[in-house]
Design an enzyme around this catalytic site. Structure first.
Site, mmCIF file in Angstrom:
data_model
loop_
_atom_site.group_PDB
_atom_site.id
_atom_site.type_symbol
_atom_site.label_atom_id
_atom_site.label_comp_id
_atom_site.label_asym_id
_atom_site.label_seq_id
_atom_site.Cartn_x
_atom_site.Cartn_y
_atom_site.Cartn_z
ATOM 1 C CG HIS A 202 18.888 34.864 10.104
ATOM 2 N ND1 HIS A 202 19.102 36.214 10.248
ATOM 3 C CD2 HIS A 202 19.680 34.019 10.275
ATOM 4 C CE1 HIS A 202 20.611 36.236 10.502
ATOM 5 N NE2 HIS A 202 20.772 34.892 10.379
ATOM 6 N N PRO B 83 22.187 37.291 20.577
ATOM 7 C CG PRO B 83 23.732 38.491 21.979
ATOM 8 C CD PRO B 83 22.337 38.478 21.273
ATOM 9 N NE ARG C 162 34.226 41.218 52.204
ATOM 10 C CZ ARG C 162 34.844 39.880 52.497
ATOM 11 N NH1 ARG C 162 34.168 38.937 51.592
ATOM 12 N NH2 ARG C 162 35.701 39.769 53.533
ATOM 13 C CG HIS D 94 39.697 33.815 42.931
ATOM 14 N ND1 HIS D 94 40.316 32.610 41.942
ATOM 15 C CD2 HIS D 94 38.847 33.565 43.535
ATOM 16 C CE1 HIS D 94 39.332 31.737 42.192
ATOM 17 N NE2 HIS D 94 38.295 32.056 43.236
#
Length: 746
Positions: A109, A199, A440, A557
């Site tokens: 590029h 990206p 968790r 979910h």
């Protein structure tokens, strides 16, 4: 600190491979490198002047005949008179190094480097503070090329500045096998590249993370008499970065946090791959950034308006409570008579005829890859100046260390990546008598224990801290006016959160960022997580609500394919702990792995503390949790919340006289790294009766259970119902595991 106190902080980084030796010292360089006249800022944005500017971009290209420019003296960072002619020659050197490299590779590029060469020159030659012979010097300014396709711009700048990682041969091998100049900037390939970009939008989000790290460390360690942390983060982003949503997520946070040492240059050339951005992108970018809390400036002549660029940087530095976006209007492919200002110069070589025409147009008579002697001489000063800058900082740190020994030791550990001795002993341990709990919640216990002993641990959640259980209870929130705190509030911005965390991780080795959301929403930041793996950023991804066990929220979910997808991703650890000891073990692994990210999949539902689990077992990836005497007839394999199911099924089968082994396979990647002997000791090849149980896709489990085994899992989307009901309906039960094992033994 394990390192000797006599070592400088930079020397403590010896474990990181640095190409080349140090440069010689010279006279010091003033810290304020931009003593230039004021610049009247124009806050006019949008397309009101579009037609005239667009005409100007083509007209700005010099005529084919040589132009002798006036020898206008400009004040430079050393306070010496440097002619515009030499700056022009330096800028054209950058352009043609990019043109020649792309042409030789017949790939790349060239347009962005040709258009951005002036701002690149001013940044690397006049503004940024760095040491080419020690690219890892802590207090260097950071640069991120978010528009990574234009990487030849940065390679040319690194080459001119004296970085050993980009020699002339490296430029000639652009985009070739084994080259140190790959097709997009890769921090693990080219020393001097801070972060991996490509990206679009990832780089500017990484830059936000780098700037966050600087602000956080400055707030924690700077003293009124010694600002030991003091550097800027610069970035160049293009129209494509602006269009990607991740840039808005990250830049919204940068404005909210008031990251005053983040200065971003927007290459406003109006061209993307499909043509003029008019077809899809007509918003007022500066107005949007002002709404995000940024200071904005517009440099209307980015092609050769050197003084405008210099003054814009000076103005940006004067604004300390906001990040700054400098919109720089440029001509993509500047100097190319027939391809400038068109998509034709964006992503392909100019071609031999157009290269010749461009050489004639810019009065460049030199052969490919030539650096004129006066340009080389001018840029050569960066080696001694860089050594002097680092030497001055080391002396400053020595004074800091003498006066503030505790803070200095802590900062040195963060800079070097050396953890306090015995840090892992802070991790909690559990027994079968300990209360059942969701992993968790156990994760939060581990995080808070580690925060007390790991000064570089910081992070947060995508507006789910109270559900992910990721708050560090002894600290407040990192905010604009409290940047010394260690709870980072990312808001509902998963993609930006992941990329910002990458920037934090790559700022210095001892920063350990974690970020959290529901496991299913890794879909929203998978691109950032992939970059974590690619660029060796040791982010800890705390992913809760890891299965259908979350119940009533339903299939939107409930992650199904996510475990398999991360197991397929190179250089990332996918860990699914089944109880407290395994959760602690997962954190130990995650902290130790500073060059690969870790994903911890954690349950919402309570799980018992199982006998036989251990931190040490987790480090092996797979290990025996319970066993019968002698050779097993059948092996039951579980992960996470289903390890309990496998464990109970093993007990039931033993009651019937079966010889059963139960294995926890918490991390396939770690298990694969063990010796063949160890793997055989856990999963003997002559035991073909194997049953796996996991609340996720069965994809990939054939590798573990073999053609004669059985994988119990879920190969469809979930359902909305209480967790117990869903588990029963999908066959994730002790009874089904027992029945499956018996069918293999029949």
């Amino acid at each position: 600190m394990a390192a000797s106190s006599s070592l400088t902080v930079s020397q403590a980084l010896v474990s990181r491979a640095i190409v080349g030796g140090g440069g010689s010292s010279s006279s010091s360089t003033p810290s304020d490198r931009l003593a230039l006249p004021g610049f009247v800022r124009s806050s006019i944005a949008g397309r009101s002047l579009k037609s005239s500017m667009r005409g100007g971009r083509t007209a700005d290209c010099p005529p084919r005949r040589s132009v002798v420019r006036a020898m206008a003296a400009v004040e430079t960072v050393e306070g010496k008179a440097e002619t515009t002619a030499l700056v022009d020659k330096s800028v054209n050197t950058i352009r043609f190094l990019a043109i020649d490299a792309v042409e030789k590779a017949n790939s790349g590029h060239p347009g962005l480097p040709m258009g951005c060469a002036p701002m690149g020159h001013i940044l690397y030659d006049e503004v940024m503070r760095y040491n080419p012979k020690n690219p890892f010097w802590f207090n260097r300014d950071r640069f991120v090329l978010s528009a990574g396709h234009g990487c030849m711009l940065q390679y040319a700048l690194l080459h001119l500045a004296g970085y050993d990682s980009v020699q002339e041969e490296d430029l000639k091998n652009f985009r070739q096998w084994g080259s140190r100049t790959p097709g997009h900037p890769e921090n693990f390939e080219t020393i001097g590249i801070e972060v991996t970009t490509g990206p679009l939008g990832q780089g500017i989000a990484n830059a936000v993370g780098l700037a966050l790290a600087e602000k956080h460390l400055a707030a924690r360690f700077n003293k009124p008499d010694n600002e030991i942390v003091d550097h800027y983060t610069y970035a160049i982003l293009g129209d494509g970065c602006q269009m990607e949503g991740i840039s808005n997520e990250a830049c919204s946070l940068a404005g909210h946090w008031g990251l005053g040492k983040l200065i971003a240059f927007y290459d406003d050339n109006h061209i993307s791959i499909d043509g003029d951005t008019e077809i899809a992108f007509t918003e007022d970018v500066n107005a949007r950034f002002e709404a995000l809390g940024w200071h904005t400036i517009w440099v209307k002549n980015g092609n050769n308006g050197y003084d405008e660029i210099r003054a814009a940087i000076k103005e940006a530095k004067a604004v300390t409570d906001k990040p700054t976006l400098i919109k720089v209007t440029t001509t993509i492919g500047y100097g190319s008579p027939n391809k400038a200002n068109s998509y034709a110069v964006h992503g392909s070589a100019l071609g031999a005829k157009e290269v010749d025409a461009t050489r004639q147009n810019l009065a460049w008579p030199h052969e490919p890859f030539h650096v004129p002697a006066d340009v080389k001489s001018h840029w050569s000063r960066h080696v001694p100046e860089g050594a002097s800058l680092e030497s001055e900082w080391n002396a400053k740190f020595a004074k800091y260390e003498k006066k503030y020994p505790e803070e200095a030791a802590e900062l040195k550990g963060i800079i070097s990546g050396e953890f306090p001795a015995g840090w892992e002993k802070a991790l909690p341990t559990y027994t079968p008598e300990s209360s059942a709990d969701a992993t968790r919640n156990l994760s939060q216990q581990c995080l808070n224990a580690l925060a007390k002993v790991l000064p570089g641990l910081l992070g947060g959640s995508a507006d789910l801290a109270s559900s992910n259980m990721t708050l560090l209870k002894m600290f407040g929130d990192f905010q604009k006016n409290t940047p010394e705190e260690r709870n980072v509030r990312f808001g509902v911005r998963e993609h930006g959160m992941g990329a910002i965390s990458n920037g934090i991780a790559l700022h210095c080795p001892g920063l350990i960022p974690y970020c959290a959301t529901f496991f299913v929403f890794t879909d929203y930041m998978r691109a950032a997580m992939r970059i974590s793996a690619l660029c060796e950023a040791g982010v800890i991804y705390v992913m809760t609500h890891d299965s259908i066990g979350l119940g009533e929220d339903g299939p939107t979910h409930q992650p199904i394919e996510h475990l398999a997808s991360f197991r397929a991703m190179p250089n990332i650890l996918m860990l699914r702990p089944g109880d407290g000891n395994e959760t602690a073990g997962a954190y130990k692994v995650a902290v130790l792995n500073r060059k690969r990210p870790s994903v911890l999949a954690l349950s919402r539902q309570k799980l018992p503390q199982l006998p036989g689990t251990s931190i040490e077992g987790v480090e092996k990836g797979g290990y025996i949790v319970s066993d019968s005497d002698g050779k097993p007839e059948v092996i039951l394999i579980g992960t996470g919340s289903e390890l309990e199911i496998a464990f109970k099924a093993g007990d039931e089968l033993r009651k019937e006289g079966k010889k059963v082994r139960v294995v926890s396979l918490i991390s396939w990647e770690l298990f694969d790294e063990q010796s063949a002997e160890y793997k055989e000791s856990v999963l003997p090849s002559d035991v073909s009766a194997r049953v796996s149980v996991e609340a996720g896709s069965t994809f990939g489990w054939e590798k573990i259970v073999g053609s004669k085994g059985k994988a119990i899992g879920i190969d469809r989307f979930g359902a909305s119902a209480p967790a117990g009901k869903i588990y029963k309906e999908f066959g994730l039960t002790v009874e089904n595991v027992v029945a499956s094992a018996k069918s293999l033994l029949a």
